[in-house]
Motif scaffolding. Structure first.
Motif, PDB file in Angstrom:
ATOM      1  N   LEU A  37      49.965  42.865  50.600  1.00  0.00           N
ATOM      2  CA  LEU A  37      48.612  43.417  50.460  1.00  0.00           C
ATOM      3  C   LEU A  37      48.569  44.580  49.476  1.00  0.00           C
ATOM      4  N   PHE A  38      49.594  45.429  49.488  1.00  0.00           N
ATOM      5  CA  PHE A  38      49.638  46.540  48.531  1.00  0.00           C
ATOM      6  C   PHE A  38      49.728  46.027  47.091  1.00  0.00           C
ATOM      7  N   SER A  39      50.505  44.984  46.874  1.00  0.00           N
ATOM      8  CA  SER A  39      50.606  44.439  45.518  1.00  0.00           C
ATOM      9  C   SER A  39      49.273  43.822  45.097  1.00  0.00           C
ATOM     10  N   LYS A  40      48.585  43.183  46.036  1.00  0.00           N
ATOM     11  CA  LYS A  40      47.268  42.603  45.731  1.00  0.00           C
ATOM     12  C   LYS A  40      46.262  43.706  45.399  1.00  0.00           C
ATOM     13  N   ILE A  41      46.309  44.813  46.126  1.00  0.00           N
ATOM     14  CA  ILE A  41      45.422  45.948  45.847  1.00  0.00           C
ATOM     15  C   ILE A  41      45.682  46.485  44.453  1.00  0.00           C
ATOM     16  N   GLY A  42      46.954  46.620  44.087  1.00  0.00           N
ATOM     17  CA  GLY A  42      47.301  47.102  42.749  1.00  0.00           C
ATOM     18  C   GLY A  42      46.769  46.174  41.671  1.00  0.00           C
ATOM     19  N   GLN A  43      46.908  44.879  41.880  1.00  0.00           N
ATOM     20  CA  GLN A  43      46.419  43.900  40.910  1.00  0.00           C
ATOM     21  C   GLN A  43      44.899  44.002  40.776  1.00  0.00           C
ATOM     22  N   LEU A  44      44.196  44.117  41.871  1.00  0.00           N
ATOM     23  CA  LEU A  44      42.734  44.205  41.833  1.00  0.00           C
ATOM     24  C   LEU A  44      42.262  45.502  41.175  1.00  0.00           C
ATOM     25  N   GLU A  45      42.991  46.592  41.397  1.00  0.00           N
ATOM     26  CA  GLU A  45      42.627  47.853  40.742  1.00  0.00           C
ATOM     27  C   GLU A  45      42.799  47.745  39.228  1.00  0.00           C
ATOM     28  N   MET A  46      43.870  47.088  38.801  1.00  0.00           N
ATOM     29  CA  MET A  46      44.083  46.913  37.361  1.00  0.00           C
ATOM     30  C   MET A  46      42.980  46.050  36.753  1.00  0.00           C
ATOM     31  N   GLU A  47      42.587  44.978  37.447  1.00  0.00           N
ATOM     32  CA  GLU A  47      41.515  44.123  36.949  1.00  0.00           C
ATOM     33  C   GLU A  47      40.185  44.888  36.886  1.00  0.00           C
ATOM     34  N   ARG A  48      39.916  45.705  37.874  1.00  0.00           N
ATOM     35  CA  ARG A  48      38.690  46.495  37.888  1.00  0.00           C
ATOM     36  C   ARG A  48      38.665  47.473  36.721  1.00  0.00           C
ATOM     37  N   ASP A  49      39.783  48.157  36.491  1.00  0.00           N
ATOM     38  CA  ASP A  49      39.858  49.111  35.380  1.00  0.00           C
ATOM     39  C   ASP A  49      39.667  48.394  34.044  1.00  0.00           C
ATOM     40  N   TRP A  50      40.266  47.225  33.909  1.00  0.00           N
ATOM     41  CA  TRP A  50      40.127  46.456  32.675  1.00  0.00           C
ATOM     42  C   TRP A  50      38.669  46.056  32.462  1.00  0.00           C
ATOM     43  N   LEU A  51      37.992  45.624  33.519  1.00  0.00           N
ATOM     44  CA  LEU A  51      36.587  45.235  33.414  1.00  0.00           C
ATOM     45  C   LEU A  51      35.699  46.437  33.059  1.00  0.00           C
ATOM     46  N   LYS A  52      36.000  47.595  33.599  1.00  0.00           N
ATOM     47  CA  LYS A  52      35.249  48.804  33.247  1.00  0.00           C
ATOM     48  C   LYS A  52      35.402  49.103  31.761  1.00  0.00           C
ATOM     49  N   LYS A  53      36.627  49.000  31.287  1.00  0.00           N
ATOM     50  CA  LYS A  53      36.928  49.279  29.891  1.00  0.00           C
ATOM     51  C   LYS A  53      36.186  48.303  28.967  1.00  0.00           C
ATOM     52  N   ILE A  54      36.220  47.022  29.287  1.00  0.00           N
ATOM     53  CA  ILE A  54      35.543  45.994  28.501  1.00  0.00           C
ATOM     54  C   ILE A  54      34.029  46.188  28.515  1.00  0.00           C
ATOM     55  N   SER A  55      33.476  46.537  29.681  1.00  0.00           N
ATOM     56  CA  SER A  55      32.031  46.703  29.777  1.00  0.00           C
ATOM     57  C   SER A  55      31.564  47.925  28.970  1.00  0.00           C
ATOM     58  N   LYS A  56      32.380  48.968  28.872  1.00  0.00           N
ATOM     59  CA  LYS A  56      32.039  50.127  28.037  1.00  0.00           C
ATOM     60  C   LYS A  56      32.017  49.749  26.566  1.00  0.00           C
ATOM     61  N   ARG A  57      32.971  48.944  26.167  1.00  0.00           N
ATOM     62  CA  ARG A  57      33.044  48.501  24.771  1.00  0.00           C
ATOM     63  C   ARG A  57      31.831  47.628  24.428  1.00  0.00           C
ATOM     64  N   ALA A  58      31.397  46.822  25.401  1.00  0.00           N
ATOM     65  CA  ALA A  58      30.282  45.922  25.164  1.00  0.00           C
ATOM     66  C   ALA A  58      28.934  46.659  25.266  1.00  0.00           C
TER      67      ALA A  58
END
Length: 95
Positions: free
Chosen positions: A72-93
């Motif tokens: 579960l901790f590894s899944k949380i880490g993966q989801l946090e990375m995906e969320r951060d990436w989506l935030k970054k992409i949405s700012k660029r867009a």
């Protein structure tokens, strides 16, 4: 008036069986203390002894809990990375 049938928990049965195995009190004393028939105490004691090996054959709950926690901790880490990436992409867009 007829009394209802009593239902005992597994914890209570184990407590009685362990007290019987310790042999600090006679069967008569145990039956009086726990308000049970001596034959019932003997039956629970015998079942406890026969099934005690099952405890060591099954996997300990703590081990499975630790494995699940790590997953579960590894899944949380993966989801946090995906969320951060989506935030970054949405700012660029510009969203």
């Amino acid at each position: 008036m007829k009394k209802g049938r009593r239902v005992f928990t597994g914890a209570f049965k184990a407590q009685v069986a362990i007290a019987a195995l310790k042999e600090r009190e006679t069967l008569a004393e145990l039956s009086k203390r726990f308000d049970l028939h001596p034959q019932m105490i003997t039956k629970w004691k015998q079942e406890f002894v026969e099934r005690s090996s099952e405890i060591f054959e099954t996997r300990a709950p703590q081990e499975s809990f630790e494995a699940e926690k790590e997953r579960l901790f590894s899944k949380i880490g993966q989801l946090e990375m995906e969320r951060d990436w989506l935030k970054k992409i949405s700012k660029r867009a510009g969203l």
